[in-house]
Design an enzyme around this catalytic site. Sequence first.
Site, mmCIF file in Angstrom:
data_model
loop_
_atom_site.group_PDB
_atom_site.id
_atom_site.type_symbol
_atom_site.label_atom_id
_atom_site.label_comp_id
_atom_site.label_asym_id
_atom_site.label_seq_id
_atom_site.Cartn_x
_atom_site.Cartn_y
_atom_site.Cartn_z
ATOM 1 N N GLY A 220 0.819 -1.208 0.000
ATOM 2 C CA GLY A 220 0.000 0.000 0.000
ATOM 3 C C GLY A 220 0.849 1.253 0.000
ATOM 4 N N ASN A 223 2.779 6.300 3.296
ATOM 5 C CA ASN A 223 2.337 6.913 4.553
ATOM 6 C C ASN A 223 1.828 5.864 5.533
ATOM 7 O OD1 ASN A 223 2.982 9.478 3.696
ATOM 8 N ND2 ASN A 223 0.934 9.960 2.969
ATOM 9 N N GLY A 225 2.383 2.594 5.390
ATOM 10 C CA GLY A 225 3.478 1.681 5.692
ATOM 11 C C GLY A 225 4.416 2.219 6.747
ATOM 12 N N GLU A 243 5.625 -3.409 1.290
ATOM 13 C CA GLU A 243 5.849 -3.054 -0.108
ATOM 14 C C GLU A 243 5.067 -1.783 -0.354
ATOM 15 O OE1 GLU A 243 5.722 -1.976 -3.667
ATOM 16 O OE2 GLU A 243 3.956 -3.256 -3.566
ATOM 17 N N CYS A 278 2.593 0.938 -8.497
ATOM 18 C CA CYS A 278 3.660 1.494 -7.660
ATOM 19 C C CYS A 278 4.964 1.644 -8.423
ATOM 20 C CB CYS A 278 3.861 0.647 -6.403
ATOM 21 S SG CYS A 278 4.170 -1.089 -6.733
#
EC number: 1.2.1.71
Length: 485
Positions: A220, A223, A225, A243, A278
């Site tokens: 995700g 922020n 994480g 990740e 990502c």
Amino acid sequence: MTQWIAGEWVEGLGEEFTSLSPYDNQVVWRGKGATAEQVEMAVKAARQAFVGWKTLSVAEREAVVLAFAEQVKENSEEIAQVIAKETGKPLWETRTEAAAMAGKIAISIRAYHERTGESQKEAAGNQIVLRHRPLGVMAVFGPYNFPGHLPNGHIVPALLAGNTVVFKPSEQTPWTGELAMKLWQAAGLPQGVINLVQGGKETGIALAESKGIDGLLFTGSANTGHLLHRQFAGQPGKMLALEMGGNNPMVITDHYGDLDATVYTIIQSAFISAGQRCTCARRLYIPLGEKGDALITRLVEATKKLRVDQPFAEPAPFMGPQISVAAANFILAAQANLQSLGGESLIEAKAGEAAFVTPGIIDVTNIAELPDEEYFGPLLQVVRYQTLEQAVELANDTRFGLSAGLVSTDDGEWQYFVDHIRAGIVNRNRQLTGASGDAPFGGPGASGNLRPSAYYAADYCAYPMASMEGEETSLPATLSPGVEL
């Protein structure tokens, strides 16, 4: 019935929430979130199922996973349709995700045997045995951009290793998460081995804070994480695999070769999935001079012609909307901020109906301090440079380190790039969003830790147990000094 706990479908007792189709704002799923008490019920169910699941043979666990793979294959079109309706991604793209869900399972099985499993050898009269043991109950947080494919990269390796799972999908894609669990149920997964908890922030906080989990596997935003990383500080007994995102650079040199092929590679890197991968290129470094000018002109022309539409449109679109109106507004606000700092839009991203945003390209060369942020959408920043050394230095000026790429036919330029760039995924003359399931996926810095994906996920789903074994005790020829028997 929105929660799957201990093998039973139950209604959430928390706040009601909905999943909106981002291309027309229609409700496609409705339910209530799990309360903190229901999250604890799910964790306890996973704990109770753990002993029975881990004591099954690897072959028995593998058989259940393979049965799930068959369910995915048999229901691939339904999976693709649900993901398209819930995320707005074109149907051709969600069909590839459904196929990847099944394909990643085979990679995970091979990885378990190659990277974990058991092995033994003899040394100095001893049997040296390496075994791997599961960690216990794993919390898995899924993302919205690949709501079927990416959670599999955590869940399947965790199950193969003998762990049990509590899965929280993104609150943006609960329908896909629910469908995946129904396929596990149809595959004959024992009760409680996977438990589904749906909900938003409060549900996620309750799961992350549960004392009953032994690890948390997260895909995700950076922020979220980083919040989890701080929360897990001082808990070395818990596995945390993150990740996250990236502010990914793509460097084009004067030796870029075919013009149209280069433009196509840039478009695939920056705008596929409406920029919601990502690994998408966020910063594009183009040399000053005629060749760079020609590339920009052609890129702008091609980007203006990209087809943006709802997932089932004919002819098929290249990209769909953002996941939500809020996400669309974030991209437009980011563009406005870059413009206020001195950026010049070559193509301005514009809002459409619902959560649609057209692709934007903005020249940020004159911005003195470029914000080091991940703009998770179709907004590409262009920087003009003079030397490759300067381009690589600028490319490395980020707290992230997920992916990077070079487009150049010059082997010397590639060698310099690969020697000096700081990223976990580094491609040459290929789109940044291209990655192999057999290869590590991830990068240093704020992009995460470990390497979540099918193959390397085996490393963090089990711990190694080293043994030195003999059939009986024995005396050495000479006792240690100071010992008499």
